[in-house]
Scaffold this motif. Sequence first.
Motif, PDB file in Angstrom:
ATOM      1  N   LEU A 250      77.289  26.081  52.319  1.00  0.00           N
ATOM      2  CA  LEU A 250      76.197  27.053  52.415  1.00  0.00           C
ATOM      3  C   LEU A 250      76.333  28.120  51.334  1.00  0.00           C
ATOM      4  CD1 LEU A 250      73.694  28.059  53.926  1.00  0.00           C
ATOM      5  CD2 LEU A 250      75.215  29.374  55.421  1.00  0.00           C
ATOM      6  N   VAL A 251      77.555  28.653  51.154  1.00  0.00           N
ATOM      7  CA  VAL A 251      77.764  29.693  50.125  1.00  0.00           C
ATOM      8  C   VAL A 251      77.549  29.103  48.729  1.00  0.00           C
ATOM      9  CG1 VAL A 251      79.409  31.345  49.153  1.00  0.00           C
ATOM     10  CG2 VAL A 251      79.308  31.019  51.625  1.00  0.00           C
ATOM     11  N   HIS A 252      77.962  27.860  48.527  1.00  0.00           N
ATOM     12  CA  HIS A 252      77.686  27.202  47.244  1.00  0.00           C
ATOM     13  C   HIS A 252      76.193  27.203  46.951  1.00  0.00           C
ATOM     14  CE1 HIS A 252      80.736  25.152  44.771  1.00  0.00           C
ATOM     15  NE2 HIS A 252      81.531  25.390  45.787  1.00  0.00           N
ATOM     16  N   ALA A 253      75.406  26.792  47.934  1.00  0.00           N
ATOM     17  CA  ALA A 253      73.963  26.634  47.724  1.00  0.00           C
ATOM     18  C   ALA A 253      73.231  27.961  47.599  1.00  0.00           C
ATOM     19  CB  ALA A 253      73.363  25.830  48.874  1.00  0.00           C
ATOM     20  N   MET A 254      73.847  29.047  48.113  1.00  0.00           N
ATOM     21  CA  MET A 254      73.187  30.354  48.091  1.00  0.00           C
ATOM     22  C   MET A 254      73.769  31.314  47.064  1.00  0.00           C
ATOM     23  SD  MET A 254      72.532  30.993  52.172  1.00  0.00           S
ATOM     24  CE  MET A 254      71.180  32.164  51.979  1.00  0.00           C
ATOM     25  N   SER A 255      74.880  30.940  46.400  1.00  0.00           N
ATOM     26  CA  SER A 255      75.494  31.859  45.442  1.00  0.00           C
ATOM     27  C   SER A 255      76.108  31.153  44.232  1.00  0.00           C
ATOM     28  CB  SER A 255      76.560  32.711  46.137  1.00  0.00           C
ATOM     29  OG  SER A 255      77.182  33.576  45.220  1.00  0.00           O
ATOM     30  N   ILE A 256      77.050  30.257  44.496  1.00  0.00           N
ATOM     31  CA  ILE A 256      77.842  29.687  43.402  1.00  0.00           C
ATOM     32  C   ILE A 256      76.981  28.802  42.496  1.00  0.00           C
ATOM     33  CG2 ILE A 256      79.817  28.186  42.864  1.00  0.00           C
ATOM     34  CD1 ILE A 256      81.017  29.167  45.596  1.00  0.00           C
ATOM     35  N   THR A 257      76.241  27.872  43.098  1.00  0.00           N
ATOM     36  CA  THR A 257      75.399  26.973  42.291  1.00  0.00           C
ATOM     37  C   THR A 257      74.221  27.699  41.644  1.00  0.00           C
ATOM     38  OG1 THR A 257      76.071  25.162  43.737  1.00  0.00           O
ATOM     39  CG2 THR A 257      74.249  24.734  42.256  1.00  0.00           C
ATOM     40  N   PRO A 258      73.530  28.629  42.343  1.00  0.00           N
ATOM     41  CA  PRO A 258      72.490  29.388  41.640  1.00  0.00           C
ATOM     42  C   PRO A 258      73.020  30.111  40.397  1.00  0.00           C
ATOM     43  CG  PRO A 258      72.298  29.747  43.990  1.00  0.00           C
ATOM     44  CD  PRO A 258      73.542  28.927  43.786  1.00  0.00           C
ATOM     45  N   ALA A 259      74.227  30.668  40.478  1.00  0.00           N
ATOM     46  CA  ALA A 259      74.804  31.343  39.300  1.00  0.00           C
ATOM     47  C   ALA A 259      74.966  30.359  38.145  1.00  0.00           C
ATOM     48  CB  ALA A 259      76.153  31.976  39.651  1.00  0.00           C
ATOM     49  N   ASP A 260      75.399  29.137  38.458  1.00  0.00           N
ATOM     50  CA  ASP A 260      75.565  28.110  37.419  1.00  0.00           C
ATOM     51  C   ASP A 260      74.218  27.705  36.814  1.00  0.00           C
ATOM     52  OD1 ASP A 260      78.301  28.051  37.741  1.00  0.00           O
ATOM     53  OD2 ASP A 260      78.293  26.305  39.081  1.00  0.00           O
ATOM     54  N   ILE A 261      73.263  27.400  37.679  1.00  0.00           N
ATOM     55  CA  ILE A 261      71.955  26.907  37.213  1.00  0.00           C
ATOM     56  C   ILE A 261      71.215  27.975  36.408  1.00  0.00           C
ATOM     57  CG2 ILE A 261      69.632  26.319  38.053  1.00  0.00           C
ATOM     58  CD1 ILE A 261      70.977  24.678  40.242  1.00  0.00           C
ATOM     59  N   LEU A 262      71.299  29.213  36.875  1.00  0.00           N
ATOM     60  CA  LEU A 262      70.567  30.309  36.220  1.00  0.00           C
ATOM     61  C   LEU A 262      71.368  30.932  35.074  1.00  0.00           C
ATOM     62  CD1 LEU A 262      69.222  31.992  39.485  1.00  0.00           C
ATOM     63  CD2 LEU A 262      68.007  30.368  38.014  1.00  0.00           C
ATOM     64  N   LYS A 263      72.581  30.386  34.855  1.00  0.00           N
ATOM     65  CA  LYS A 263      73.451  30.852  33.756  1.00  0.00           C
ATOM     66  C   LYS A 263      73.769  32.348  33.874  1.00  0.00           C
ATOM     67  CE  LYS A 263      72.242  27.258  30.421  1.00  0.00           C
ATOM     68  NZ  LYS A 263      71.494  26.344  31.302  1.00  0.00           N
ATOM     69  N   ILE A 264      74.134  32.755  35.112  1.00  0.00           N
ATOM     70  CA  ILE A 264      74.564  34.136  35.345  1.00  0.00           C
ATOM     71  C   ILE A 264      76.090  34.127  35.302  1.00  0.00           C
ATOM     72  CG2 ILE A 264      74.364  36.141  36.850  1.00  0.00           C
ATOM     73  CD1 ILE A 264      71.987  34.726  38.216  1.00  0.00           C
ATOM     74  N   ASP A 265      76.632  34.479  34.167  1.00  0.00           N
ATOM     75  CA  ASP A 265      78.070  34.295  33.929  1.00  0.00           C
ATOM     76  C   ASP A 265      78.950  35.216  34.761  1.00  0.00           C
ATOM     77  OD1 ASP A 265      77.428  32.401  32.036  1.00  0.00           O
ATOM     78  OD2 ASP A 265      77.472  33.816  30.365  1.00  0.00           O
TER      79      ASP A 265
END
Length: 422
Positions: free
Chosen positions: A347-362
């Motif tokens: 759940l945390v991956h889908a709501m934080s970790i992966t969005p950061a990767d996809i949106l390129k928020i370093d």
Amino acid sequence: MEKIVIKNGTVLVDERFLRTDVLVENGRITAIGQDLSGQKEIDAANMIVVPGLIDAHVHLREPGQTAKEDIASGTRAAAHGGYTTVCAMANVSPVPNCAAEMKKMCLLNAQHGQVRVLQYAPVTENLIGERLTDFSELQKAGAFAVSNDGHGIQSSLTTYQAFKKATAAHMMIAVHAQDDELFDHGVINQGPSARALNLRGIPAVSETSQVARDLALAQQTGAHYHVCHVSTKETVELIRAAKSQGVNVTCEVTPHHLLLSEEDILSDDSNYKMNPPLRSKEDQQALIAGLLDGTIDIIATDHAPHTKKDKAGGFAQAAFGITGSETAFSMLYTKLVKTRRLTLEKLVHAMSITPADILKIDDAGKILPGMRADLAIFDLQKKHELITDNFLSKAVNSPFAGQSVWGETVSTLVKGKIIYQR
């Protein structure tokens, strides 16, 4: 800025939860370990500490529609839900079509946003028609991606040209997949609920036909094609196949499409009216399966606040859309994690970790020394009711109001500053 230490929390570090302290100084995480000290302490005993949630899809309604929401209220609501970054769609008035308007928009976001706001630019002028905006100029003015959300791009040629332009600018293009002729002024999913309530239905193919077209164009152009609010099992299958062929496609699902189906619509209640609509139980199960196997990358709320007047009059008259920022984590935790359909880590991956990767928020999506201190603390042990009087959004249009849930937001920190406190 004072040193803040978050004590005794169960902290997500390197993909696993550890009992540890987190030290925050000057807006950054400076240490993770035992027995850390600072001028201010937040006791997180029996609570989880996770990277601040990231919402790739919200509507903040400012400028032009501030009776529904504004940047300050919408971002306060986001912080209440544990979000530290939100991505605002461009369906405001005026639409930021040019560099000057985009600069104004980004300045408003910076001045009034309680959390970080990333701004979408429109694909075509005023989100309609076939005249493309200048992606590169809008990017220089502050836009991070392009989207006509709220409108499907009807012309295949316009879509093809937009994908090529987005590729050249290295920008994600987020698409609301909707063929207007097939949509045909529908208000609810084409199915049993539409028949029972005698309402005009929206067929699943109005979404999937455009996704199929767009995937072919994304494969041809190499564009980063992001599918907004996936709602049908056929869309999931198309994206799964495209990913296996190396197409640069990502997608999102909303909490409401994961948690509800048309079977939950028991009366002509416009709090269940959204676009895309709640689909069949089979579609709902396919969305959960797609999230579990990685076909669906992220969860985004599509937070769509409206006034009570906008939502009056049942499905036939009311505006599409529901709020989501303040209910997303607790509803998903209660209905999917507590029932063991999903792990907390997923759940945390889908709501934080992966969005950061996809949106390129370093500088977000991870709890590590040196990272920006965007953090959310949740109490998983305390049951509470989702009461609209407690919402910080201006709007209360939610089908989840009144539900008893677990996973209450205790604190939300943005750049080391406590923005929300229970």
